[in-house]
Design an enzyme around this catalytic site. Structure first.
Site, PDB file in Angstrom:
ATOM      1  N   ARG A 125       5.058 -13.098   9.539  1.00 61.42           N
ATOM      2  CA  ARG A 125       5.744 -11.856   9.200  1.00 61.42           C
ATOM      3  C   ARG A 125       7.073 -11.789   9.944  1.00 61.42           C
ATOM      4  O   ARG A 125       7.268 -12.468  10.951  1.00 61.42           O
ATOM      5  CB  ARG A 125       4.876 -10.642   9.493  1.00 61.42           C
ATOM      6  CG  ARG A 125       4.560 -10.401  10.945  1.00 61.42           C
ATOM      7  CD  ARG A 125       3.421  -9.393  11.122  1.00 61.42           C
ATOM      8  NE  ARG A 125       3.791  -8.058  10.708  1.00 61.42           N
ATOM      9  CZ  ARG A 125       3.184  -7.385   9.733  1.00 61.42           C
ATOM     10  NH1 ARG A 125       2.180  -7.909   9.065  1.00 61.42           N
ATOM     11  NH2 ARG A 125       3.544  -6.165   9.429  1.00 61.42           N
TER      12      ARG A 125
ATOM     13  N   GLU B 211       0.872  -1.166   0.000  1.00 67.36           N
ATOM     14  CA  GLU B 211       0.000   0.000   0.000  1.00 67.36           C
ATOM     15  C   GLU B 211       0.914   1.222   0.000  1.00 67.36           C
ATOM     16  O   GLU B 211       1.793   1.329   0.862  1.00 67.36           O
ATOM     17  CB  GLU B 211      -0.885  -0.002   1.253  1.00 67.36           C
ATOM     18  CG  GLU B 211      -1.873   1.135   1.210  1.00 67.36           C
ATOM     19  CD  GLU B 211      -2.814   1.214   2.408  1.00 67.36           C
ATOM     20  OE1 GLU B 211      -2.792   0.306   3.258  1.00 67.36           O
ATOM     21  OE2 GLU B 211      -3.566   2.199   2.471  1.00 67.36           O
TER      22      GLU B 211
ATOM     23  N   LYS C  22       4.366   0.857   9.647  1.00 68.28           N
ATOM     24  CA  LYS C  22       4.533   2.093   8.878  1.00 68.28           C
ATOM     25  C   LYS C  22       3.984   3.293   9.640  1.00 68.28           C
ATOM     26  O   LYS C  22       4.542   4.382   9.582  1.00 68.28           O
ATOM     27  CB  LYS C  22       3.819   1.966   7.531  1.00 68.28           C
ATOM     28  CG  LYS C  22       4.662   1.270   6.491  1.00 68.28           C
ATOM     29  CD  LYS C  22       4.006   1.322   5.125  1.00 68.28           C
ATOM     30  CE  LYS C  22       3.072   0.142   4.953  1.00 68.28           C
ATOM     31  NZ  LYS C  22       2.536   0.013   3.599  1.00 68.28           N
TER      32      LYS C  22
END
Ligand code: ATP
Ligand code: MG
Length: 541
Positions: free
Chosen positions: A252, A28, A262
Site C-alpha cells: 500500500r 467500501e 479513513k
C-alpha cells in the site's frame, strides 16, 4: 514492467481467462477516497487500459453500520475526476441473495455451521498460531439443524451477536484466518441500499472473492495485508467450484507527514480539526482537488511511485514535485502580492497608466498575453526589500537596482517610516530607457521582482497551507501520543493580499502561477465580492 504486469502478460500468453483482463476497484463506501486509493485506482484502471481489458467499480458494502450513499457519490465523482471510467458499476449488496444461496450450499455439503458461541469464545477458541485451536461445541451440528438455524437467522429470529455462520476449514492452520472463519453475522441494521431486507450480513472474506467471481474478474489486486486472506479467498472459490480470480497483493502507499486511514480522517473531520473531507490540507482526493492538484499530477505520482511488493514510505515531497511539474505546463501566470509594501516611483508621471504586456504562460504560446497596468504607486512584496542587506541579497535595497517584471529597472532611493520605525513606503526612481522588450533594455540587473499597481490591484484572501502534521510519522504512537497531538498549529495561514484587477471569479482559470511565489487556485468559498485563493504548492522546494 512491474511484477503484476509480468503475471498478467504470462496469463495472456497462456490464454488463461481467454487472454482477457478484467480488474476492479472495490472501495467500501464508509468515507472519502484518499491518495492511497488513487494509487489503487490508477493501478486497476491502468492495467485494464494497458491490456485492452475492463475495470469495474464495485462498492464493498457489506457493513451497513458505517456506510452511506454520501460516500458512494463522492467515490464516483473522485474516480471520474481522476480521469477513469468503470466498465460496470456493482455493489456487493447486489449479490446478497447469491451469497446466501451459496452459503446454504456449503452447509448442505457439511462445509459450514452455525455457531452459538460469543465473539469472545470464538476468539479464544482460535488460540494462537503455534498451537491448534479448540473446536466449537456447536461444530458438529447436523446439516438439517444448521440449515434450519441459518434460515431462522435470515428470518430475523435471533438477536445481534447470538449466532454466526462459520466455514469448516479446520482449527489447526497456522494462519488464523483459516480457523473456521466467520461467514455471516447477525446485524439488525438497515442497509443504505437493501434497507431492512437483510439482518444477516456476509463478512468481507466471504463476500469479496465471490463478488470478484460473479463479475468474472481475472486479477483481483489488493494490498499486502490481504495476503493472509488469500488462502481463504481460494478456499471459497474452490469449495463453491466457481470462477476463480487470482488475488495479487502489492504494497500500500504510505506517505510521510500523512494520515491515510479513513477512520482517522473521519476523526479529523468530526472533531473539526479541518474544514471538512475536502479541506485542502487533507490527503483525500477531494482535498487535493480543492487544493489545486490536477488529475494528471496525481496519475503521474502513482506512476512514479510504482508497484512494490514490500511496504515502504514515500516522501510527500514527491507528490508536491508531481503537482509542480504538471502545473508549470498548465497554470496561467499572474502577479499577486501577498504581503504588500508600497513602492513609489518618484520620477514617474503622477497620473500616467501604461498598459504593459505580460505573457500568460511561457510554456504554452497559445495562452497569449494580457495587459498589466503600470503606475507611479505599486505594491511589492515586503520580503523583496531589505534595509540592511548582505552581499547575497540581490533584491531591492537602498542604492541598488532591480527590474520590475515586464516594466523598468528601478533604483531604490530611500524609505518612509512611521513613529515606530516601520516602513510605510519605499521610494525609487525608474530609468525610462529600460522598458522590457525595448531595444535599449539590455542592461542587466541581478533580480527581477513582481508588483501590482496600487490604483488597479484587487484585494484577495489567500490561504497558505503547510503540512497538516508536524511529525513525519504522525501515526506512530509508541510514545503514547495520538496523531491528533501531532497536528501542525500553523498548517493554515490566511493572508490578505493583492491580485491583478482582470482576475475575476467569473473568468478565473482553473490554475494560476503567482509569479515568483507558487501555484494557486480559486477556492470554492470565493464570492464575486471576495475572491479566495488556495496555495497548491510553492514554486520550488
Ligand atoms: P483505509 O484503511 O484508509 O480505511 P481501506 O483499505 O479500508 O482504506 P477500501 O475502501 O477497502 O479502504 O479500499 C479500496 C481499495 O483501495 C482496496 O483495494 C484497498 O486495498 C485500496 N487501498 C486503500 N488504501 C490504500 C493505500 N494506502 N495504498 C494503496 N491502495 C489502497
Ligand atoms: Mg477496507
Amino acid at each position: 514492467m512491474n511484477f503484476i504486469e509480468e503475471i498478467i502478460e504470462k496469463d495472456i500468453e497462456n490464454r488463461k481467462n481467454d487472454a482477457k483482463v478484467h480488474t476492479r476497484f472495490p472501495p467500501e463506501p464508509n468515507g472519502y477516497l484518499h491518495i492511497g486509493h488513487a494509487k489503487s485506482i490508477c493501478l486497476n484502471f491502468g492495467l485494464a487500459k494497458k491490456y485492452n481489458g475492463l475495470c469495474n467499480l464495485r462498492f464493498d458494502d457489506t457493513n451497513p453500520v458505517k456506510e452511506d450513499v454520501e460516500y458512494v457519490d463522492s467515490i464516483k465523482e473522485d474516480i471520474q475526476w481522476l480521469g477513469f471510467q468503470w466498465a460496470e458499476e456493482h455493489y456487493a449488496s447486489d449479490y446478497f441473495e447469491q451469497l446466501y444461496i451459496w452459503a446454504e450450499d456449503l452447509i448442505q455439503r457439511g462445509l459450514a455451521y452455525v455457531d452459538d458461541q460469543t465473539q469472545e469464545e470464538i476468539s479464544a477458541g482460535r488460540g494462537v498460531p503455534t498451537k491448534p485451536g479448540t473446536e466449537s461445541p456447536y461444530r458438529n451440528r447436523t446439516v438439517e439443524e444448521n440449515l434450519d438455524l441459518f434460515r431462522r437467522m435470515r428470518a430475523g429470529e435471533f438477536a445481534d451477536g447470538t449466532k454466526v455462520l462459520r466455514a469448516k476449514t479446520g482449527m489447526s492452520s497456522p494462519n488464523m484466518h483459516m480457523r473456521d472463519p466467520i461467514m455471516y453475522r447477525i446485524l439488525h441494521t438497515a442497509h443504505h441500499r437493501t434497507g431492512d431486507q437483510w439482518c444477516i450480513y456476509p463478512m468481507y472474506d466471504y463476500a469479496h472473492g465471490q463478488s470478484d467471481s460473479i463479475e468474472g474478474i481475472t486479477h483481483s489486486i489488493c494490498t499486502l495485508e490481504f495476503e493472509v486472506h488469500r488462502p481463504l479467498y481460494d478456499w471459497f472459490c474452490e469449495a463453491l467450484q466457481i470462477h476463480h480470480p487470482q488475488q495479487i497483493e502489492f504494497a500500500r502507499l504510505n506517505l510521510n507527514y500523512t494520515i491515510m486511514s479513513k477512520r482517522k480522517l473521519m476523526q479529523l473531520v468530526q472533531e473539526k480539526h479541518v474544514m471538512g473531507w475536502d479541506d485542502p490540507r487533507m490527503p483525500t482526493i477531494c482535498g487535493l482537488r480543492r487544493r489545486g492538484y490536477t488529475p494528471q499530477s496525481i496519475r503521474n505520482f502513482a506512476e512514479t511511485v510504482g508497484i512494490a511488493k514490500r511496504d515502504n514510505i514515500i516522501d510527500v515531497s514527491l507528490l508536491e514535485f508531481c503537482a509542480r511539474e504538471d502545473l508549470n505546463k498548465v497554470a496561467t501566470r499572474t502577479m499577486a502580492v501577498l504581503d504588500p509594501v508600497k513602492l513609489i516611483i518618484d520620477n514617474y508621471p503622477d497620473h500616467q497608466t501604461e498598459e504593459l504586456n505580460a505573457v500568460n504562460n511561457p510554456e504554452n504560446p497559445e495562452a497569449g498575453t494580457r495587459i498589466v497596468p503600470f503606475t507611479k504607486e505599486l505594491w511589492i512584496e515586503r520580503a523583496d526589500f531589505r534595509e540592511e542587506a548582505d552581499k547575497k541579497f540581490f533584491r531591492l535595497t537602498i542604492g541598488k537596482e532591480v527590474r520590475l517584471k515586464y516594466a523598468y529597472i528601478i533604483c531604490c532611493t530611500h524609505v518612509d517610516k512611521d513613529e515606530n520605525g516601520n516602513i510605510t513606503a519605499i521610494h525609487a526612481t525608474y530609468d525610462p530607457a529600460t522598458k522590457s522588450g525595448s531595444a535599449e533594455s539590455n542592461r542587466k540587473v541581478k533580480a527581477t521582482i513582481h508588483w501590482l499597481s496600487v490604483h488597479h490591484a484587487k484585494e484577495a484572501e489567500i490561504r497558505l497551507f503547510d503540512r497538516l502534521f508536524d511529525s513525519s510519522a504522525p501515526d506512530d504512537n509508541e510514545d503514547g501520543t495520538s496523531f491528533i497531538d501531532h497536528l501542525n498549529p500553523n498548517s493554515l495561514i490566511v493572508q490578505h493580499g493583492w491580485i491583478e484587477e482582470n482576475l475575476t471569479l467569473e473568468n478565473a482559470e482553473p490554475h494560476y502561477q503567482f509569479e515568483r511565489i507558487g501555484y494557486f487556485c480559486v477556492d470554492k468559498e470565493a464570492t464575486p465580492q471576495k475572491i479566495v485563493f488556495n496555495k497548491t504548492v510553492s514554486l520550488k522546494q
